[in-house]
Design an enzyme around this catalytic site. Structure first.
Site, short mmCIF file in Angstrom:
data_model
loop_
_atom_site.label_atom_id
_atom_site.label_comp_id
_atom_site.label_asym_id
_atom_site.label_seq_id
_atom_site.Cartn_x
_atom_site.Cartn_y
_atom_site.Cartn_z
N GLY A 206 0.25 6.27 9.50
CA GLY A 206 1.69 6.31 9.27
C GLY A 206 2.02 6.04 7.82
O GLY A 206 1.14 6.11 6.96
N ASN A 207 3.26 5.76 7.52
CA ASN A 207 3.63 5.38 6.16
C ASN A 207 4.81 4.40 6.23
O ASN A 207 5.31 4.10 7.30
CB ASN A 207 3.96 6.62 5.31
CG ASN A 207 5.10 7.43 5.89
OD1 ASN A 207 6.24 6.96 5.94
ND2 ASN A 207 4.80 8.64 6.37
N HIS A 208 5.21 3.92 5.05
CA HIS A 208 6.19 2.82 5.00
C HIS A 208 7.66 3.27 5.11
O HIS A 208 8.55 2.45 4.94
CB HIS A 208 6.04 2.04 3.70
CG HIS A 208 4.78 1.25 3.63
ND1 HIS A 208 4.47 0.29 4.55
CD2 HIS A 208 3.75 1.29 2.74
CE1 HIS A 208 3.30 -0.24 4.25
NE2 HIS A 208 2.84 0.35 3.15
#
Ligand code: CTP
Length: 400
Positions: A206-208
């Site tokens: 995923g990412n932030h």
């Protein structure tokens, strides 16, 4: 949206009257001018002095006050909206039958502006056939009802009957009466948040991205009159504007599928989602176990489809497409390259080098560049304010 709007609030006798203190504060803070009328029984629940102080206007209760006469006709004509909150079962019955025995009812009967009510009562009263009949009568006379909420009631029971929260009431007023027109009749597709690419039933890549910028853009478009579809990856956010069509996705591929469906109707596409560029070649159905002897784990990844580039390729003459570029170096050069390669109309540059900007923050700093070279660098602002700037930028581009 509420700046300079005149809101007349009528308070009737219900424990929910205490919420109106905060409501008046919210409205005044948003720039609205507020006047308050109370019934005699409303004064048992909330002090006129508090409301007078917050609204900066005298609170009215009677048709005649010592030697003066409260001009109910003028009050109804002064207001852009007459909001009765909370509306008790008793006052609802009076509204349904046109009974005029106090100032609030005299204003109701003479009001030429829209009338909005936020009912509050115990569940048994709310569900009573007489109340249902009164609601029908009032609604057919043109009264707008703010939906009642479910929860803990003054009686100690739990159920339907709670007055809507002040924020919900403010949003209802804006949605129904005070939206802008910059994007009127336009259908806008906004994407927001991260994508999660599953590795196995437990893990993902995923990412932030928090989704805050995309949600703020979707709401800003809606508040300027657009029909909005918001496709979002996993976030903890929700929009208080129920009119925004919310589509939830998890993976880049699901985002692609939904974009292909929703883009057909969209005149404006704003691609804010932080889409994974790579996804695991294979999603394991069982949890991958830690190898006994391996000190490294190499995970084969495959490139995802660049959705923005695909939308740019399929772009029709009536579509406007805006992309985002998240950069850490050579920001302008890289974002211009994305603008050209993806064949879109404009790109919003977001540099991770700017303090207080980007993932998770409530503020952001952006530069918008159009394919015609128009470049606007915005100051560090809240994401809500920047979303308004983005909407204004797009509307100016469409008018150019
Ligand atoms: N984007 C997309 N589909 C992808 C990857 C990105 O639609 N598979 C979109 C993003 O929503 C954004 C724009 O492309 O509007 C740029 O995304 P960004 O991550 O900044 O750049 P990439 O094109 O992915 O290139 P790089 O990661 O090399 O900077």
């Amino acid at each position: 949206m509420l700046k300079g709007k005149k809101i007349l609030i009528g308070i009737t006798g219900s424990i929910a009257a205490y919420k109106v203190i905060y409501l008046v504060r919210l409205l005044v803070k948003s720039g609205a001018e507020v006047k308050v009328i109370m019934t005699a029984s409303a004064k048992n629940f909330v002090s006129p002095l508090v409301l007078e102080t917050l609204s900066k206007n005298a609170v009215l209760e009677n048709l005649t006050e010592s030697s003066t006469w409260a001009n109910h006709v003028a009050l109804g004509r002064w207001a852009d909206v007459f909001l009765i909150a909370p509306l008790s079962a008793n006052s609802l019955a009076k509204i349904a039958n046109g009974i005029c025995d106090n100032l609030l009812m005299a204003v109701y009967l003479s009001a030429t502006c829209p009338v909005v009510v936020a009912p509050a009562m115990d569940e048994d009263m709310w569900l009573h056939p007489a109340t249902k009949r009164n609601i029908q009568h009032a609604a057919s006379d043109g009264v707008h009802f703010i939906p009642i909420e479910n929860g803990e009631l003054a009686s100690g029971l739990v159920g339907e009957g709670r007055m809507a929260e002040p924020e919900t009431i403010v949003n209802f007023l804006i949605s129904q009466f005070f939206r802008g027109t910059l994007l009127k009749n336009k259908t806008v597709l906004v994407t927001a948040g991260p994508t999660y690419e599953p590795i196995d039933p437990v893990r993902f890549i995923g990412n932030h991205s928090s989704g805050k910028m995309g949600f703020a853009i979707a709401e800003a478009c809606y508040l300027e009159g657009a029909n909005v579809v918001l496709i979002t990856g996993p976030t903890a956010l929700y929009s208080s504007f129920k009119e925004i069509k919310l589509v939830h996705i998890t993976t880049a591929n699901e985002l692609l599928e939904q974009c292909m469906i929703e883009a057909r109707q969209a005149q404006i596409i704003i691609m804010n989602a932080a889409v994974a560029d790579y996804t695991p070649l294979k999603k394991e159905t069982q949890k991958i176990k830690k190898g006994k002897n391996e000190s490294e784990w190499l995970l084969p990844l495959v490139k995802t489809i660049d959705i923005l580039a695909l939308l740019g390729k399929q772009k029709t003459a009536h579509q406007y497409i805006m992309g985002f570029a998240l950069e850490t170096e050579q920001e302008l050069k890289n974002s211009l390259e994305k603008l050209n390669v993806k064949k879109i109309d404009s790109i919003v540059l977001n540099s991770l080098n700017d303090a207080q900007a980007g993932f998770g923050y409530d503020t952001n700093q952006i530069t918008i560049i159009s394919k015609n070279g128009r470049t606007e660098k915005m100051a560090l602002k809240s994401k809500t304010e920047l979303a308004k700037d983005i909407v204004l930028y797009i509307s100016e581009e469409l008018d150019a």
